[in-house]
Design a protein around this motif. Structure first.
Motif, short mmCIF file in Angstrom:
data_model
loop_
_atom_site.label_atom_id
_atom_site.label_comp_id
_atom_site.label_asym_id
_atom_site.label_seq_id
_atom_site.Cartn_x
_atom_site.Cartn_y
_atom_site.Cartn_z
N ASP A 278 -81.43 -13.34 -70.33
CA ASP A 278 -80.37 -14.06 -71.02
C ASP A 278 -79.82 -15.20 -70.16
O ASP A 278 -79.61 -16.32 -70.66
N GLU A 279 -79.60 -14.94 -68.88
CA GLU A 279 -79.03 -15.99 -68.04
C GLU A 279 -80.01 -17.12 -67.79
O GLU A 279 -79.65 -18.30 -67.86
N ILE A 280 -81.26 -16.79 -67.52
CA ILE A 280 -82.24 -17.85 -67.26
C ILE A 280 -82.46 -18.69 -68.52
O ILE A 280 -82.69 -19.90 -68.44
N SER A 281 -82.34 -18.07 -69.69
CA SER A 281 -82.47 -18.82 -70.94
C SER A 281 -81.36 -19.84 -71.09
O SER A 281 -81.59 -20.97 -71.55
N MET A 282 -80.15 -19.48 -70.67
CA MET A 282 -79.01 -20.39 -70.77
C MET A 282 -79.12 -21.56 -69.78
O MET A 282 -78.59 -22.64 -70.02
N LEU A 283 -79.81 -21.34 -68.68
CA LEU A 283 -79.94 -22.38 -67.65
C LEU A 283 -81.13 -23.31 -67.88
O LEU A 283 -81.20 -24.39 -67.29
N LEU A 284 -82.06 -22.91 -68.73
CA LEU A 284 -83.35 -23.58 -68.82
C LEU A 284 -83.24 -25.05 -69.20
O LEU A 284 -83.82 -25.92 -68.54
N ASP A 285 -82.52 -25.36 -70.27
CA ASP A 285 -82.46 -26.75 -70.75
C ASP A 285 -81.89 -27.68 -69.69
O ASP A 285 -82.41 -28.78 -69.46
N LYS A 286 -80.80 -27.27 -69.04
CA LYS A 286 -80.21 -28.09 -67.99
C LYS A 286 -81.17 -28.24 -66.82
O LYS A 286 -81.28 -29.33 -66.23
N ALA A 287 -81.87 -27.19 -66.46
CA ALA A 287 -82.83 -27.25 -65.36
C ALA A 287 -83.95 -28.24 -65.67
O ALA A 287 -84.36 -29.03 -64.81
N ALA B 263 -85.60 -24.59 -56.56
CA ALA B 263 -84.57 -25.44 -55.96
C ALA B 263 -83.79 -26.22 -57.01
O ALA B 263 -82.63 -26.58 -56.78
N THR B 264 -84.40 -26.49 -58.15
CA THR B 264 -83.67 -27.15 -59.23
C THR B 264 -82.56 -26.24 -59.73
O THR B 264 -81.42 -26.68 -59.94
N ILE B 265 -82.87 -24.97 -59.92
CA ILE B 265 -81.83 -24.03 -60.35
C ILE B 265 -80.82 -23.82 -59.22
O ILE B 265 -79.64 -23.55 -59.47
N GLY B 266 -81.27 -24.03 -57.97
CA GLY B 266 -80.36 -23.94 -56.84
C GLY B 266 -79.29 -25.02 -56.84
O GLY B 266 -78.28 -24.91 -56.14
#
Length: 203
Positions: free
Chosen positions: A168-177, A17-20
């Motif tokens: 690749d995409e999940i890696s780019m989102l990780l820090d913000k998440a 849900a955080t990534i949501g």
């Protein structure tokens, strides 16, 4: 620790849900729910497709499994037969499978819960797949619960649902998440202190 392992360990701190809050794609249909409470897993997708009442390709998929894989099953044109039960659960645990995601049904739910094996599915059915067939495919691009999944995509699944994205995409989102994940308890604490959400958000 490899970069791959570090990514997956970090993802275990993140809710779907955080990534949501960040994106709208990659989320499987919310009808898929885990049979175990308070469970979160992540790992690379091992994909398999099964047609109708044919479970032939499941044992073949387990032969290719690497420890920590998440088995993602596309049920193609069937919405009645359970392709997963007690025997497959034990076989999957022996193969090192971390969890199973399937856009279909399971049977033997008590045995699966007793084994504490995470399975996300649409529900239960007493009608099961049959032996002696020879259909399906392993480690091909599939569509599970409305989402395209390639072998090796990262699966993140928890009590809120299932997410499938490329590494690749999940890696780019990780820090913000992770940042959002850390902020939420602070927001709840301020609300409990009587500060309004409008004030917290600066509205």
């Amino acid at each position: 620790m490899s970069a791959k392992d570090a990514l997956l360990r970090s993802l275990l701190r993140v809710e779907t849900a955080t990534i949501g809050h960040m994106i709208s794609h990659g989320f499987m249909a919310p009808q898929l729910q885990c049979v175990l409470p308070e469970t979160r897993v992540c790992g690379p997708a091992l994909t398999v497709s099964l047609p109708e009442d044919d479970g032939y390709s499941l044992p073949l998929a387990l032969k290719e499994a690497r420890r920590g894989d998440v088995l993602v099953i596309e049920r193609l044109n069937d919405d009645r037969h359970a392709c997963w039960g007690a025997v497959m659960t034990v076989a999957a645990q022996q193969a090192g499978i971390a969890a199973v995601i399937l856009d279909g049904y399971i049977t033997d739910i008590s045995a699966i819960i007793s084994a504490q094996f995470p399975v996300w599915c649409k529900g239960r059915s007493p009608l099961t797949t049959k032996r002696g067939k020879m259909g399906g495919a392993v480690n091909k691009k599939i569509n599970c619960a409305g989402i395209s999944v390639n072998p090796g995509d990262v699966i993140l699944a928890d009590e809120n649902g299932v997410l499938a994205l490329s590494r690749d995409e999940i890696s780019m989102l990780l820090d913000k998440a992770l940042q959002i994940q850390q902020q939420e308890p602070l927001i709840i604490e301020k609300l409990q202190q009587g500060i309004s959400l409008a004030e917290i958000y600066g509205l």
